[in-house]
Design an enzyme around this catalytic site. Structure first.
Site, PDB file in Angstrom:
ATOM      1  N   PRO A   1       0.826  -1.208   0.000  1.00  0.00           N
ATOM      2  CA  PRO A   1       0.000   0.000   0.000  1.00  0.00           C
ATOM      3  C   PRO A   1       0.859   1.255   0.000  1.00  0.00           C
ATOM      4  CG  PRO A   1      -0.871  -1.596   1.544  1.00  0.00           C
ATOM      5  CD  PRO A   1       0.431  -2.157   1.052  1.00  0.00           C
ATOM      6  N   CYS A   2       0.459   2.235  -0.813  1.00  0.00           N
ATOM      7  CA  CYS A   2       1.348   3.367  -1.093  1.00  0.00           C
ATOM      8  C   CYS A   2       1.108   4.583  -0.220  1.00  0.00           C
ATOM      9  CB  CYS A   2       1.217   3.763  -2.563  1.00  0.00           C
ATOM     10  SG  CYS A   2      -0.438   4.365  -3.004  1.00  0.00           S
ATOM     11  N   GLN A   3       0.161   4.518   0.743  1.00  0.00           N
ATOM     12  CA  GLN A   3      -0.157   5.715   1.515  1.00  0.00           C
ATOM     13  C   GLN A   3       1.068   6.281   2.241  1.00  0.00           C
ATOM     14  OE1 GLN A   3      -1.861   2.924   1.468  1.00  0.00           O
ATOM     15  NE2 GLN A   3      -4.055   3.255   1.494  1.00  0.00           N
TER      16      GLN A   3
ATOM     17  N   SER B   1       3.231   8.039  -0.618  1.00  0.00           N
ATOM     18  CA  SER B   1       2.692   9.082  -1.493  1.00  0.00           C
ATOM     19  C   SER B   1       2.919  10.466  -0.896  1.00  0.00           C
ATOM     20  CB  SER B   1       1.188   8.865  -1.729  1.00  0.00           C
ATOM     21  OG  SER B   1       0.451   9.211  -0.576  1.00  0.00           O
TER      22      SER B   1
END
Length: 421
Positions: A125-127, A130
């Site tokens: 997951p890129c949260q 980002s």
């Protein structure tokens, strides 16, 4: 005889990468996804592929069109476990890592007589990586445990010994955690016996014919000593504009009564939608209900569309709005809160933020004055119309925004398959 290559999809989400690799003939040992709604979407899509392979999509069509429920969909398959057993609904963490590896290896051996795979795909997951996520967090996501999920990915490389792997993520991974994440990935891959380029490759999804300006880091690695190199991805011959994905869908208004029902097409299929395998299947679409917007937001949308249209691509700034339309105290930062999708070219990147509000993804038709529907966002991500997303609307938007566009995944998978052959 054509070899069936076996893949393992980690952090699978709603299945964008899986879809592309299935199109290129890969089998799957497992799809690991902890989110309940995304895992159900994967189950439904694998059901579609199973029925398609058995040349009987009428049962899936009944579900898609709302004639039967999900339980009846799976009751119509002789052995539902054939479809669902590969989906591992579990979080990957320090406690579960070893258990998951052992379980998947056991299933691999029972099904294929082996405990390794040909390729591992996926991206954490890129949260935490980002720029938008770091901007919203007071500590810049430095304390977020998701910073280190890539370490589990590398543990799975060591356990399943693939010839190659594909690791996808946002560009922000290069600057995350004070620019320490990517060098650590590089070092740990090397220690695990895999080569990756020392500088990350940034690839735009538009290269694969996706009508979206979406740049992502695509790390492709292979066993040290192998004769592989980073593949060259040629520009797709697919040509189109966003209107090619909007014009054949029923016009929608942002009212409270909209339901997620089957809606027939209202226009001819564009050449792009046909060539990109987006418009297909059942003569219409699901997930095309517009979300509700209050009249203040709709007036802002209309102003943003007028400025975009008459200002030759000029964006509306928040501090340009009349006082009665401004509700945020901060009038110096984040002035581009409202963004119209460019109907005459490629869209800006579709993001999971669509789940929270639609201000950044305004439909270009001023008469509709609304944000994109789930189906429109899915089309921009190159998901075919017969792709059914499970869960509430916010969950559907999240799955779509986080996904690798299937067209992009298919292009990557095609190159990987040729390299493995």
């Amino acid at each position: 005889m054509k070899k069936n290559y076996i893949a393992l999809d980690m952090f699978a989400g709603g299945g964008g990468l899986t879809e592309g690799f299935i199109r290129q003939g890969f089998d799957f040992a497992a799809h690991i996804e902890m989110n309940e709604h995304a895992a159900k979407t994967l189950e439904t899509r694998l059901c579609y592929h199973y029925l398609k392979q058995n040349k009987d999509l009428s049962h899936y069509a009944d579900y898609y069109m709302g004639k039967i429920n999900r339980e009846e969909l799976f009751d119509g398959i002789n052995e539902p476990s054939i479809v669902t057993d590969s989906i591992v609904k579990h979080e990957i963490n320090d406690e579960s890592e070893k258990i998951l590896i052992e379980s998947i290896k056991k299933n691999l051996y029972e099904k294929y007589g082996r405990t390794d795979v040909d390729i591992v795909i996926g991206g954490p997951p890129c949260q935490a990586y980002s720029l938008a996520g770091r901007g919203r967090d007071k500590k810049g996501m430095k304390d977020d445990p998701r910073n280190y999920l890539y370490r589990h990915y590398i543990s799975f490389l060591e356990a399943f010994e693939p010839e190659m792997f594909v690791f996808e993520n946002v560009k922000g991974i290069t600057s995350a955690k004070d620019q320490t994440i990517f060098p650590d990935i590089f070092l740990r891959c090397k220690m695990a016996g895999y080569h990756i380029d020392s500088e990350p490759r940034i690839i735009n999804a538009s290269k694969f014919g996706v009508l979206q300006n979406r740049e992502r880091i695509i790390i492709i690695g292979w066993k040290e000593g192998s004769n592989y190199s980073y593949p060259e991805f040629k520009q797709s011959s697919l040509r189109g504009k966003v209107w090619d994905l909007l014009n054949d869908l029923p016009k929608q208004q942002a009212v409270k009564t909209n339901e997620d029902i089957f809606l027939p097409y209202v226009g001819e299929c564009s050449e792009y939608a046909r060539a990109a395998k987006i418009r297909n299947g059942f003569g219409g679409v699901r997930h095309h209900a517009a979300r509700y917007h209050n009249e203040r937001d709709r007036e802002i949308y209309r102003r943003a569309i007028r400025k975009w249209k008459h200002g030759e691509g000029t964006r509306l700034k928040y501090n340009e709005l009349p006082e009665h339309l401004q509700t945020h105290e901060n009038k110096k930062d984040f002035l581009d809160r409202y963004k119209v999708v460019n109907g005459n070219d490629h869209s800006h990147a579709v993001l999971a933020h669509l789940a929270k509000d639609g201000h950044y993804f305004i439909h270009p038709d001023i008469k509709q004055a609304r944000s994109l529907t789930v189906r429109e966002a899915a089309r921009l991500q190159s998901f075919p119309d017969d792709y059914f997303f499970e869960g509430p609307r916010s969950a559907k938007y999240t799955q779509i925004g986080n996904a690798v566009p299937p067209l992009m995944a298919e292009g990557i998978a095609g190159k990987i398959r040729k390299m493995l052959a």
